[in-house]
Design an enzyme around this catalytic site. Structure first.
Site: not given
Length: 428
Positions: A232, A308
């Site tokens: 991320h 995520d």
């Protein structure tokens, strides 16, 4: 009896052409790909010109089981994945207990076999209990089926411990997947550190907390020869560091989420910091950071999109912004979000975006998926590129309701998902 997909348009990942195609599936494999296939003796589904894509892979999801079943389960999380067109997901180990033993790796595989709607590949933890105090038995985790090692949710703060983990992982050809966060710099921050956090009087997390750890781990990866994968990515400096590492020929890869590609910290300012559905870690940052992430995705510095996906209960997300947990759900809306915001606006070609969901993650993690061809596993996603709907939580398969995209109208929804020859989602 097999399954024939009739009258579809297969996306060529090299040229971007959508070509009239039928596909015959027998068992878990693709048996034929041709312009016309006789459906006699087989179940037939008329795709009516919809796009045929390889099944999507998401290398960063939180399925929450074991231990946090109020937030999500393998059953509900993989159902959400199937609705979003995903046929393979990799689940993070920050459950309770933490996935830090071969037995728990086995538990994920066994539960998925009974209840899952897609392939689930578990990560094993780098340190026992994700406490940063003692390394797990990394070789045993790989032997049990771990796709990589990570302490996602927290960063490994000890440089010497990370160095040793990388040495072992390199010897096993196992990716080291990092949550990049210097806890001393991040402290108790709840959003990006900057003008908005100062205006709202909220403690911030500087982008430096991410990039400092990425810089450290790139150096450790170069010394040890480990494959380093950055989770991320959200910060402009971080993107530059990954670009630098790749220019040196290092085994460094990276992922970016839809929310870091599309949003900025201004969304928190607009909600007066009352809505914790805008709270995520790493935080939504500045327009400069967003643009850097987008450039990185377009030029290949960032290899893939990952959601995520991080479900929480509604009660948790109703807490005050500063004390509510971090995280968004994203499996069901990731592709249509990026199709709408990037492909429809001409910022990226459809086939280039699809690569970020399919062949790229498959190649990075050495997974035999991502390509539609005779003899390959029948993992397919059928997408209606014209279907436009509003994001409503009432339609979600996930238990989570925590998304900043509620009410957004987006195009390009999956209407049929096939995992290993089995229909796992059928929509409108």
């Amino acid at each position: 009896m097999g399954l024939v997909l009739k009258n579809g348009r297969l996306l060529n990942l090299e040229t971007g052409e959508l070509q009239a195609t039928d596909i015959l599936i027998a068992g878990d494999r693709i048996e034929a790909v041709a312009e016309q296939i006789e459906a006699s003796g087989h179940e037939a589904i008329d795709l009516q010109g919809k796009a045929i894509l390889p099944g999507f892979l998401d290398m960063h999801v939180h399925l929450r089981q074991p231990g946090f079943e109020a937030k999500e389960t393998i059953e509900t999380g993989t159902a959400a994945a199937a609705r979003g067109g995903f046929t393979t997901v990799a689940c993070m180990p920050n459950t309770r207990p933490v996935i830090d033993s071969p037995e728990l790796i086995g538990y994920i595989y066994e539960t998925t076999a009974k209840e899952g709607s897609c392939t689930v590949l578990p990560y094993g933890a780098i340190t026992k209990g994700e406490l940063g105090e003692e390394l797990t038995d990394i070789a045993a985790l790989k032997a049990a089926g771990a796709i990589g090692i990570t302490d996602d949710g927290v960063g490994v703060q000890s440089s010497s411990m990370m160095r040793e983990a990388m040495r072992i992982a390199a010897s096993l050809d196992l990716p080291v997947v990092i949550h990049s966060e210097d806890e001393d710099l991040a402290k108790d921050g709840c959003m990006n550190e900057g003008v908005v956090s100062k205006r709202l009087g909220l403690p911030g997390i500087p982008g430096l907390a991410e990039s400092v750890m990425i810089a450290r781990d790139i150096l450790l990866a170069e010394e040890t020869g480990a494959h380093l994968h950055v989770c991320h990515i959200s910060d402009a400096w971080s993107v530059d560091l990954v670009r630098y590492a790749k220019s040196r020929g290092l085994k460094v890869t990276a992922e970016v989420t839809p929310h870091h590609l599309l949003l900025t910290e201004e969304i928190i300012d607009r909600t007066d910091a009352q809505d914790a559905n805008m709270k995520v870690n790493p935080p939504i940052r500045t327009e400069k950071d967003r643009q850097a992430c987008l450039r990185g995705l377009l030029d290949g510095t960032i290899d893939m999109v990952a959601t995520d996906h991080a479900p929480h209960t509604e009660e948790e997300k109703k807490r005050p912004f500063q004390t509510a947990p971090f995280g968004f759900v994203g499996l069901e809306i990731a592709f249509p979000l990026l199709y709408t915001e990037l492909v429809e606006t001409g910022q990226i070609a459809l086939h280039e975006l699809v690569k970020k969901f399919t062949i790229n993650p498959a190649n990075v993690f050495k997974i035999d998926r991502g390509v539609i061809a005779v003899g390959n596993v029948a993992d397919l996603t059928i997408v209606d590129l014209e279907a436009e709907r509003t994001v409503t939580v009432e339609e979600f398969k996930t238990k989570g309701r925590n998304t900043p995209f509620l009410g957004k109208k987006i195009k390009g929804w999956s209407v049929l998902t096939i995992n290993q020859g089995r229909i796992t989602y059928r929509g409108n």
